[in-house]
Each structure stands twice: as C-alpha cells, then as structure tokens.
Design a protein around this motif. Structure first.
Motif, mmCIF file in Angstrom:
data_model
loop_
_atom_site.group_PDB
_atom_site.id
_atom_site.type_symbol
_atom_site.label_atom_id
_atom_site.label_comp_id
_atom_site.label_asym_id
_atom_site.label_seq_id
_atom_site.Cartn_x
_atom_site.Cartn_y
_atom_site.Cartn_z
ATOM 1 N N VAL A 46 -51.968 3.988 10.793
ATOM 2 C CA VAL A 46 -51.274 4.428 9.584
ATOM 3 C C VAL A 46 -49.777 4.200 9.762
ATOM 4 N N THR A 47 -49.177 3.500 8.808
ATOM 5 C CA THR A 47 -47.730 3.290 8.825
ATOM 6 C C THR A 47 -47.151 3.688 7.474
ATOM 7 N N ARG A 48 -45.954 4.213 7.484
ATOM 8 C CA ARG A 48 -45.309 4.693 6.267
ATOM 9 C C ARG A 48 -44.404 3.617 5.679
ATOM 10 N N GLY A 49 -44.356 3.600 4.357
ATOM 11 C CA GLY A 49 -43.491 2.658 3.658
ATOM 12 C C GLY A 49 -43.287 3.117 2.231
ATOM 13 N N THR A 50 -42.775 2.220 1.418
ATOM 14 C CA THR A 50 -42.537 2.520 0.012
ATOM 15 C C THR A 50 -43.310 1.531 -0.843
ATOM 16 N N GLY A 51 -44.168 2.062 -1.712
ATOM 17 C CA GLY A 51 -44.895 1.225 -2.662
ATOM 18 C C GLY A 51 -44.182 1.239 -3.996
ATOM 19 N N GLN A 52 -44.392 0.217 -4.783
ATOM 20 C CA GLN A 52 -43.813 0.210 -6.125
ATOM 21 C C GLN A 52 -44.791 -0.401 -7.103
ATOM 22 N N PHE A 53 -44.686 0.032 -8.356
ATOM 23 C CA PHE A 53 -45.533 -0.476 -9.414
ATOM 24 C C PHE A 53 -44.917 -0.106 -10.756
ATOM 25 N N ARG A 54 -45.310 -0.850 -11.782
ATOM 26 C CA ARG A 54 -44.891 -0.567 -13.156
ATOM 27 C C ARG A 54 -46.160 -0.468 -14.002
ATOM 28 N N PRO A 55 -46.545 0.735 -14.429
ATOM 29 C CA PRO A 55 -47.724 0.872 -15.289
ATOM 30 C C PRO A 55 -47.475 0.210 -16.650
ATOM 31 N N LEU A 56 -48.446 -0.540 -17.116
ATOM 32 C CA LEU A 56 -48.334 -1.212 -18.407
ATOM 33 C C LEU A 56 -49.092 -0.433 -19.483
ATOM 34 N N ALA A 57 -48.902 -0.818 -20.727
ATOM 35 C CA ALA A 57 -49.605 -0.179 -21.835
ATOM 36 C C ALA A 57 -51.098 -0.201 -21.556
ATOM 37 N N GLY A 58 -51.753 0.921 -21.773
ATOM 38 C CA GLY A 58 -53.182 1.039 -21.499
ATOM 39 C C GLY A 58 -53.474 1.724 -20.183
ATOM 40 N N ALA A 59 -52.471 1.785 -19.288
ATOM 41 C CA ALA A 59 -52.655 2.457 -18.000
ATOM 42 C C ALA A 59 -52.521 3.966 -18.180
ATOM 43 N N THR A 60 -53.193 4.693 -17.310
ATOM 44 C CA THR A 60 -53.023 6.150 -17.252
ATOM 45 C C THR A 60 -52.626 6.496 -15.819
ATOM 46 N N PRO A 61 -51.351 6.295 -15.493
ATOM 47 C CA PRO A 61 -50.914 6.445 -14.107
ATOM 48 C C PRO A 61 -50.991 7.891 -13.602
ATOM 49 N N THR A 62 -51.411 8.023 -12.360
ATOM 50 C CA THR A 62 -51.411 9.313 -11.681
ATOM 51 C C THR A 62 -49.982 9.756 -11.419
ATOM 52 N N ILE A 63 -49.147 8.789 -11.087
ATOM 53 C CA ILE A 63 -47.728 9.018 -10.807
ATOM 54 C C ILE A 63 -46.939 8.059 -11.689
ATOM 55 N N GLY A 64 -45.858 8.527 -12.282
ATOM 56 C CA GLY A 64 -44.997 7.645 -13.065
ATOM 57 C C GLY A 64 -45.316 7.659 -14.542
ATOM 58 N N VAL A 65 -44.584 6.811 -15.262
ATOM 59 C CA VAL A 65 -44.650 6.736 -16.715
ATOM 60 C C VAL A 65 -44.878 5.283 -17.120
ATOM 61 N N VAL A 66 -45.735 5.065 -18.114
ATOM 62 C CA VAL A 66 -45.998 3.717 -18.609
ATOM 63 C C VAL A 66 -44.667 3.054 -18.970
ATOM 64 N N GLY A 67 -44.473 1.841 -18.455
ATOM 65 C CA GLY A 67 -43.280 1.052 -18.735
ATOM 66 C C GLY A 67 -42.173 1.196 -17.708
ATOM 67 N N ASP A 68 -42.184 2.269 -16.923
ATOM 68 C CA ASP A 68 -41.123 2.501 -15.937
ATOM 69 C C ASP A 68 -41.547 2.044 -14.548
ATOM 70 N N LEU A 69 -40.611 1.403 -13.836
ATOM 71 C CA LEU A 69 -40.861 1.039 -12.448
ATOM 72 C C LEU A 69 -40.867 2.311 -11.611
ATOM 73 N N GLU A 70 -41.884 2.478 -10.793
ATOM 74 C CA GLU A 70 -42.043 3.678 -9.969
ATOM 75 C C GLU A 70 -42.068 3.279 -8.499
ATOM 76 N N THR A 71 -41.416 4.060 -7.658
ATOM 77 C CA THR A 71 -41.528 3.884 -6.213
ATOM 78 C C THR A 71 -42.106 5.168 -5.632
#
Length: 115
Positions: A46-71
């Motif tokens: 197990v190694t720690r790091g930073t993930g990133q994603f941008r939820p698009l329309a139609g997504a139901t993100p657990t973390i973050g907001v549709v359209g916003d880049l999340e780290t």
C-alpha cells in the motif's frame, strides 16, 4: 492436479481507494481469496498518493461535485490473486469500493513454473 492456494498462475490487482476506505476494501479482497502468496496470507503493498477525477453529467460521485475537478488522498493497493479467482475478486472489489467507478487494473504474471 489441484491448484494450491497462493501457488500457480497469479494475477496482480492494483486498485486506488480513498485512504479511509483501504482497510475495509482489503478485508473484502482477502475474504475473496486475494493476497495469498505461498504459505502467507493477507499480503498487500500500500502506497499513499493523490488521485484526481472530474465527474461528468450523469455521474453520482461519492466524493466531489459533477463538473468540478476533485483531488483525493488515496492509497494504491497492490496484491496478488490466483488467476482462477479473478472474477470473484473483481466482484468483491466492485461491491466493497466506495466509488461508483473504481479505478483498477489486473495484470497477468508470467507463469514461471508451469509444472
């Protein structure tokens, strides 16, 4: 010849998971048979790091907001599994992972001892 747990053709599973969800995910993967190497069980790296994603329309993100880049502070978890368990382990990953679309990959290892 019956395959011995932790021996035989192996895959490597790599999955990215929020830090706080790592132990629960590992528990589910171990329960499905992943992390067995010879006479050892519950093996993982197990190694720690930073993930990133941008939820698009139609997504139901657990973390973050549709359209916003999340780290997110995430762990990269690597473990082996007997190739015959691939379907069960991936199903356990999908069921236990908090994300709608978990990022993971499965790599086949070279069969160094075909006998």
């Amino acid at each position: 010849m019956t395959a011995q747990p932790g021996r035989g053709p192996l895959d490597v599973l790599v999955v990215y998971v929020p830090v706080g969800d790592t132990d629960a995910l590992l528990d589910a993967l171990f329960a499905a048979g992943a992390g067995a190497v010879g006479d050892y069980r519950e093996c993982a790296f197990v190694t720690r790091g930073t993930g990133q994603f941008r939820p698009l329309a139609g997504a139901t993100p657990t973390i973050g907001v549709v359209g916003d880049l999340e780290t997110v502070a995430e762990n990269r978890v690597e473990l082996v599994l007997h190739r015959a368990l691939r379907t069960e382990v991936v199903a356990a990953l999908r069921a236990a992972h908090p994300y709608e679309e978990p990022a993971f990959h499965v790599l086949e290892t070279a069969d160094l001892d075909p006998a």
